[in-house]
Design a protein around this motif. Structure first.
Motif, PDB file in Angstrom:
ATOM      1  N   ASN A   1       2.728   9.070   4.276  1.00  0.00           N
ATOM      2  CA  ASN A   1       2.055   8.172   3.346  1.00  0.00           C
ATOM      3  C   ASN A   1       2.375   8.651   1.931  1.00  0.00           C
ATOM      4  O   ASN A   1       2.324   9.846   1.649  1.00  0.00           O
ATOM      5  CB  ASN A   1       0.538   8.202   3.589  1.00  0.00           C
TER       6      ASN A   1
ATOM      7  N   GLY B   1       3.141   6.813  -2.404  1.00  0.00           N
ATOM      8  CA  GLY B   1       2.977   5.641  -3.239  1.00  0.00           C
ATOM      9  C   GLY B   1       3.714   5.792  -4.547  1.00  0.00           C
ATOM     10  O   GLY B   1       4.124   6.890  -4.937  1.00  0.00           O
TER      11      GLY B   1
ATOM     12  N   GLN C   1       2.358   0.805  -2.294  1.00  0.00           N
ATOM     13  CA  GLN C   1       2.299   1.657  -1.108  1.00  0.00           C
ATOM     14  C   GLN C   1       3.678   2.014  -0.545  1.00  0.00           C
ATOM     15  O   GLN C   1       4.625   1.206  -0.575  1.00  0.00           O
ATOM     16  CB  GLN C   1       1.476   0.939  -0.032  1.00  0.00           C
TER      17      GLN C   1
ATOM     18  N   TYR D   1      -1.723  -1.793  -3.548  1.00  0.00           N
ATOM     19  CA  TYR D   1      -2.788  -1.156  -2.781  1.00  0.00           C
ATOM     20  C   TYR D   1      -4.184  -1.706  -3.097  1.00  0.00           C
ATOM     21  O   TYR D   1      -4.632  -1.694  -4.238  1.00  0.00           O
ATOM     22  CB  TYR D   1      -2.766   0.353  -3.009  1.00  0.00           C
TER      23      TYR D   1
ATOM     24  N   ASP E   1      -2.429  -6.621  -0.018  1.00  0.00           N
ATOM     25  CA  ASP E   1      -1.927  -5.674   0.982  1.00  0.00           C
ATOM     26  C   ASP E   1      -0.992  -6.316   1.999  1.00  0.00           C
ATOM     27  O   ASP E   1      -1.135  -7.494   2.357  1.00  0.00           O
ATOM     28  CB  ASP E   1      -3.100  -5.015   1.711  1.00  0.00           C
TER      29      ASP E   1
END
Length: 210
Positions: free
Chosen positions: A93, A95, A115, A130, A134
């Protein structure tokens, strides 16, 4: 005499704007990462989350954010097109923040996050604006390079994955979000999310838009 002075003032004024006008007309892509070092970038707490290997920025470690702090546009962007090549590893994860500003630690309090996540437990997938607009679909795979691009012009934000538009969002005129989560101006930041997340970035480019 007065006419001559006024005309001279106009010429000087136009001349002062010439470099900016030329910059927009040329639409030059400018690199924000030299492929060798983190020169022009700034990170506060947990700086060890970011390192440079084989021409890429490797993001892997505790929560941290790497802010562009270099000379391009004096690291203060408003209307722009941004693109980077990204590779995620399973469970990662990360960003890309824009219109943000440097802070020593914590999640950036200003700006929007785009994201980077193809297989993390967070359901918001790569390309999401985000918590605003989404994306649930997975458009790219882990362990493969892809291009993520962000265009901001006026109130409109367009996010593309490998030239495919996944978000086309126009911010309402009456938006009033706490913490500065709105279109304004600022720099970019790459996110280190957690020690189990590993992401690579390279070919980080920007060009100004009028």
């Amino acid at each position: 005499m007065k006419k001559t002075i006024a005309l001279s003032a106009i010429v000087l004024c136009l001349a002062s704007f010439a470099p900016a006008l030329k910059y927009y007309q040329d639409e030059k892509w400018i690199s924000l990462f030299d492929g060798k070092s983190l020169d022009g970038w700034k990170v506060g707490a947990s700086a060890e989350t970011f390192k440079v290997e084989d021409g890429t920025i490797v993001v892997n470690g505790n929560v941290a954010h790497l802010f562009y702090d270099g000379p391009v546009m004096n690291h203060d962007f408003k209307n722009f097109e941004f693109k980077a090549k990204v590779m995620t590893f399973p469970g990662a994860n990360s960003g890309i923040y824009f219109h943000t500003g440097y802070q020593e630690k914590g999640w950036p309090s200003k700006g929007y996050e785009v994201q980077v996540n193809n297989s993390h437990t967070d359901w918001r997938r790569t390309g999401s604006l985000y918590s605003v607009d989404d994306v649930k679909e997975v458009y790219v795979k882990d362990n493969e390079w892809y291009t993520e691009s962000i265009t901001v012009q006026g109130k409109r934000i367009v996010i593309k994955i490998n030239d495919r538009t996944v978000v086309d969002f126009t911010e309402p005129d009456n938006v009033n979000k706490p913490g500065g989560r709105m279109i304004a101006n600022g720099t970019f930041a790459l996110q280190g999310h957690d020690p189990k997340s590993k992401v690579l970035f390279k070919d980080i480019m920007v060009r100004a838009l009028p």
